[in-house]
Design an enzyme around this catalytic site. Structure first.
Site, PDB file in Angstrom:
ATOM      1  N   TYR A   1      22.460  33.543 -65.450  1.00 29.80           N
ATOM      2  CA  TYR A   1      23.241  32.306 -65.620  1.00 29.80           C
ATOM      3  C   TYR A   1      24.627  32.479 -65.002  1.00 29.80           C
ATOM      4  CZ  TYR A   1      26.012  28.789 -68.123  1.00 29.80           C
ATOM      5  OH  TYR A   1      26.854  27.767 -68.438  1.00 29.80           O
TER       6      TYR A   1
ATOM      7  N   SER B   1      32.000  27.996 -65.650  1.00 27.15           N
ATOM      8  CA  SER B   1      31.941  28.739 -66.908  1.00 27.15           C
ATOM      9  C   SER B   1      32.686  30.050 -66.752  1.00 27.15           C
ATOM     10  CB  SER B   1      30.492  29.030 -67.278  1.00 27.15           C
ATOM     11  OG  SER B   1      30.441  29.976 -68.321  1.00 27.15           O
TER      12      SER B   1
END
Ligand SMILES: Cc1cc2nc3c(=O)[nH]c(=O)nc-3n(C[C@H](O)[C@H](O)[C@H](O)COP(=O)(O)OP(=O)(O)OC[C@H]3O[C@@H](n4cnc5c(N)ncnc54)[C@H](O)[C@@H]3O)c2cc1C
Lengths: 447, 251
Positions: free
Chosen positions: B157, B144
């Site tokens: 995250y 990501s």
């Protein structure tokens, strides 16, 4: 581990390459193969993944290349499977013998010729390679070597010729040769202005020649769609040679050019440039020329003159699409040619030939009919879809594609093309229950 | 086996109900892929995903797989490989967590790291050992952009993805010459269930667009793809901003 590809230089995979120089070494390599199995490899002139075995072993057979016996009166040669047709020609031509069938390159091995049951320009006269094989020795999955003839072991013979190395490793073979009086060819060249004319000429006059092939311009459209140059010929008789040639009528001196450059600019492989090339090549050919004397290498293996010409297609590599459909399927053939020509597929010189009667090998490719072969760079947009459509046309017409050239067929298309596939699978399951002999091709097509 | 045109015949998805994975699987089945293994925790989404791919003509098996339970990985994933070669493994599982909540609850925060990083390390290694044995194949790791730089709003995250991203890069390098490709995919903001209700970031994209980028990267034998591609340049700018400036950006 080494990274391997076929001639088309696509889809590389890693395998442990063994280079046996004796049958004993080959046997040990097969017995030690492990769960990913083994497959034989010759000179890797098959275009796709037939001689690759990802994660397993590959037996490079080119170290087993001795000529064991030449029976001159009988006209047969017995040799190890890794011997190349080039080597055989070098030795046999001066003795007045020629290989019974040669593909468009001399750099294939005896084992590869049997594994693919290859055909040549003389298929309409001589059938495929297996027709001339009187026996071979086969190293099977249990490590034993059997001598196989079509009389003694008919099923195994017919599963192995054209069987893509999946029944075992051919270690030696005996082949019947063709007597020749010179090492030169007498060649007739003529042009055909379109596909109809081409098919008509091949149909009415092919039987006059031992060798016949047509180079066809698949980029030509409209009225000249399917225009072609026919080259057909025979082994020359001494009387046809010039005095200079007659001094050494059986000499074998193939010409070689420098190797092809590593990477050509990709821009060259576009319909425009290829079309221009095809145009020049078509115009260059004589409208009609009879009895021209050519070397064997010029007539049969023009591409062998340029070592590593496959690099011309650049990093993405290329594939060859070759199919055969029945003589009564001319309309399908025409549709396919139209389809290819419309797609403006950048194919240099495709080849059309009229096959004679097929041979009984279970996965053997040739069958009586029309066969078309064309090289295509894999980067061509929409290529996958186009070839799938062509497969469907071919299968629908009862035809098939050639496994030695394949690198992309869908497994579900296979059974319709090869009606003896189930017999082939059954025999393999019996002979090799653990599936020791396998290849990337076998995995991809679930052979 | 992969064919000469770069089409794949078999796919193993870890995190089979992920929307990016679903899009990718759908796209691949639309081309050539006929065998799909969907690994994930049993759920209606996973079953729906399987049903959808079956309807498209694929043979689908569903595997009960829990990313956090690393002790089970070898057995569960190993099974997928016993039935035949796998051309592509897509590592698509991951949890977003709830930053505010997780900052208050360290156990919940650790769970994000446990799934996204620890589980991924184990699962990737199990799969690449198998791929190495096959002598061919690809592992696609969904990383990501959040892993590129710590952001106040989602650094828990983000850090798990940062760890995964670095791990996958190293894994890819270690597999050079093995015939196995590792492709790190760095999507930006993707409209999915996971991000529903969140404010989309600039350059937001869709699962289908990420799927297309994955296949493009596989075809080019790339080691990294960004989705959308423009993020590569945006992030290379952001990465070098001084911290005081970066902190004040509205992202
Ligand atoms: C320029 C060019 C032109 C060509 N023209 C033609 C043509 O006109 N007609 C035609 O039929 N083909 C043609 N081909 C294809 C070629 O003839 C076949 O692919 C042939 O099989 C290649 O032989 P090889 O020794 O290179 O075998 P490889 O490509 O190495 O192997 C081919 C297959 O044979 C098996 N094999 C190899 N050795 C053994 C062995 N010892 N025992 C058992 N199995 C074995 C392999 O496992 C594999 O399945 C052409 C190829 C090129 C590159």
């Amino acid at each position: 581990m080494e990274s391997l590809t076929g001639w088309g230089r696509t889809a590389p995979t890693l395998a442990r390459v063994e280079r046996p120089t004796t049958v004993e070494e080959a046997t040990l390599a097969v017995l030690a193969a492990g769960p990913r199995g083994a497959v034989a490899r010759g000179l890797a002139r098959s275009y796709g993944d037939a001689a690759q075995n990802a994660g397993g072993r590959v037996l490079d057979m080119t170290g087993l290349s001795r000529i064991l016996d030449i029976d001159l009166p009988a006209g047969t040669v017995t040799a190890e499977a890794g011997v190349s047709l080039h080597q055989l020609m070098k030795v046999l031509l001066p003795l007045g013998w020629f290989v019974p069938v040669t593909p468009g390159t001399r750099y294939v091995t005896l084992g590869g010729a049997i594994g693919s049951d290859i055909h040549g320009k003389n298929h309409h006269v001589s059938g495929s390679f297996s027709r001339h094989v009187s026996s071979f020795d086969l190293l099977t999955a249990d490590g034993s070597v059997r001598t196989v003839t079509r009389e003694s072991d008919s099923d195994l013979f017919h599963a192995t010729v054209g069987g893509m190395g999946l029944t075992g490793v051919v270690t030696t073979a005996t082949v019947r040769l063709l007597p020749v009086r010179t090492s030169l060819m007498s060649v007739d060249t003529e042009r055909a202005a379109d596909l109809d004319e081409l098919l008509a000429r091949l149909t009415t006059t092919d039987h006059r020649y031992r060798y016949s092939v047509a180079w066809i311009d698949l980029l030509a459209k409209g009225g000249s769609m399917g225009r072609a140059v026919l080259t057909r010929g025979d082994h020359a008789e001494p009387g046809q040679l010039s005095p200079a040639q007659r001094r050494d009528p059986l000499a074998f001196r193939p010409a070689t050019l420098p190797a092809a450059p590593r990477l050509l600019p990709g821009g060259l492989l576009r319909p425009v440039t290829v079309g221009l090339f095809n145009e020049l090549w078509y115009r260059r050919a004589p409208r009609e020329r009879r009895g021209e004397i050519q070397k064997i290498s010029t007539f049969f293996h023009p591409l062998d003159g340029v070592p590593e010409w496959n690099r011309v297609y650049g990093r993405n590599g290329f594939l060859q699409y070759q199919f055969v459909i029945g003589l009564d399927q001319e309309r399908t053939l025409r549709r396919i040619v139209e389809r290819i020509s419309r797609s403006q597929c950048p194919s240099f010189l495709a080849v059309l030939k009229r096959f004679g009667q097929g041979d009984p090998g279970w996965l053997s490719f040739p069958a009586e009919g029309w066969t078309l072969a064309l090289d295509i760079p894999t980067g061509m947009p929409g290529l996958g879809g186009l070839l799938n459509e062509l497969d469907d046309e071919v299968a629908g017409a009862g035809g098939r594609v050639y496994l030695a050239k394949d690198s992309r067929l869908r497994p579900e298309s296979l059974a319709g093309m090869y009606p003896r596939l189930d017999d082939f699978r059954r025999l393999r399951a019996e002979l090799d229950p653990a599936g020791l002999f396998t290849s990337d091709l076998a995995r991809r097509l679930r052979l | 086996m992969k064919n000469a045109l770069g089409d794949h015949q078999s796919l193993l998805v870890l995190g089979g109900s992920s929307e990016i994975a679903r899009s990718t699987a759908r796209l691949m089945v639309g081309r050539r892929t006929r065998t799909v293994h969907l690994a994930g925790r049993p759920s209606p989404e996973l079953d729906a995903s399987a049903a959808e791919l079956r309807a498209l003509g694929a043979e689908v098996t569903v595997l009960d797989f829990d990313a956090a339970d690393v002790d089970s990985h070898a057995a569960v994933l190993g099974k997928a490989f016993t039935e035949g070669d796998i051309d592509v493994v897509l590592l698509a599982f991951g949890v977003l967590g709830d930053q505010a909540e997780d900052e208050r609850d360290p156990v919940a925060a650790a769970r994000v790291a446990q799934v996204n990083y620890v589980g991924a390390v184990s699962a990737s290694l199990v799969c690449t050992q198998q791929l190495r044995g096959q002598g061919h194949g690809a592992l696609v790791v969904l990383s990501s952009v959040a892993g590129e730089r710590a952001r106040r709003s989602n650094y828990i995250y983000g850090s798990s993805k940062a760890g995964l991203d670095v791990f996958a890069q190293g894994l890819g390098d270690s597999l050079r010459g093995s015939g196995v490709q590792v492709l790190v995919v760095r999507p930006g903001f993707v409209h999915t269930r996971m991000t529903a209700g969140l404010k989309p970031a600039p350059l937001a994209t869709t699962p289908d667009a990420v799927a297309a980028a994955v296949l493009d990267g596989l075809g080019r034998n790339a080691h990294t793809v960004w989705a959308p591609g423009a993020l590569r340049f945006v992030m290379s700018g952001l990465r070098h901003l001084p911290r005081p400036v970066f902190r004040r950006l509205p992202i």
